[in-house]
Design a protein around this motif. Sequence first.
Motif, PDB file in Angstrom:
ATOM      1  N   THR A 181       0.823  -1.210   0.000  1.00  0.00           N
ATOM      2  CA  THR A 181       0.000   0.000   0.000  1.00  0.00           C
ATOM      3  C   THR A 181       0.856   1.259   0.000  1.00  0.00           C
ATOM      4  O   THR A 181       0.549   2.224  -0.721  1.00  0.00           O
ATOM      5  N   LYS A 230       2.502   1.651  -3.398  1.00  0.00           N
ATOM      6  CA  LYS A 230       1.539   2.105  -4.401  1.00  0.00           C
ATOM      7  C   LYS A 230       1.242   3.590  -4.232  1.00  0.00           C
ATOM      8  O   LYS A 230       1.191   4.358  -5.215  1.00  0.00           O
ATOM      9  N   GLN A 248       4.107   5.629  -5.332  1.00  0.00           N
ATOM     10  CA  GLN A 248       4.456   5.351  -6.736  1.00  0.00           C
ATOM     11  C   GLN A 248       5.889   4.821  -6.877  1.00  0.00           C
ATOM     12  O   GLN A 248       6.638   5.208  -7.770  1.00  0.00           O
ATOM     13  N   THR A 280      10.097  -1.086  -4.070  1.00  0.00           N
ATOM     14  CA  THR A 280       9.231  -1.704  -3.064  1.00  0.00           C
ATOM     15  C   THR A 280       9.880  -2.953  -2.477  1.00  0.00           C
ATOM     16  O   THR A 280       9.854  -3.167  -1.260  1.00  0.00           O
ATOM     17  N   ARG A 318       1.734  -6.625  -5.541  1.00  0.00           N
ATOM     18  CA  ARG A 318       1.907  -5.643  -6.607  1.00  0.00           C
ATOM     19  C   ARG A 318       1.172  -6.050  -7.885  1.00  0.00           C
ATOM     20  O   ARG A 318       0.814  -5.207  -8.704  1.00  0.00           O
TER      21      ARG A 318
END
Length: 208
Positions: A27, A30, A33, A39, A173
């Motif tokens: 989260t 995301k 970005q 990530t 993802r």
Amino acid sequence: MNALISGSLTLSLLHALIPSHWLPFVTIGKTEQWSVRQTLMVTALAGLAHTLSTTLLGVLVSLAGWQLAESYHELSERAIPLLLLALGLWYLMQHLRHHHVHDHIDAGTIRKNRSFSALLLSLIVAMFLSPCLEIEAYFLSAGAKGWFAVLVVAAIYNVITLSGMLIMVMLGRKGLQHIDAHWFEHRENLITGLTLVGLAILNFFIEF
């Protein structure tokens, strides 16, 4: 030794799969970005901090097991299963009280820090300060068996937990976050508690 290995594997896999260990990274990544590579890098570093603090605590617990090595038979027959049972019942009580004690990351709070370095540091600190207590029963048992057993438990926990977290983040993802992961989050203590109680009952009959 087989029960020690299987129990360590079970708890390590459980913790890697439970959403509090991977969903916040999905989260936050995301929202900010981040690329998949970013990530995964953040997940790996924060996850390593988490397993490192758990392992350091485990080594300290192992010293207690080493001191009790002469009474290992009684330790494996009574003390370890009772410890697992007590932990399991505690998690079940937390579930009944609807209190989420094992949420390692408060994603909403951490997202207030907008810079990448601040987010990374916040995640690393949060995970380091939240070691998993459940695996410590196996470190205690391993300490009584010797340092090779401690190394085995530490290796299993670190490899399985980190690998599982990275795999779940990659799946997240790709869309797994659209599945109702919050169902598992709200029942995390229940799942953990039942697993610990099950392992306790199993180890009453199977020596570590």
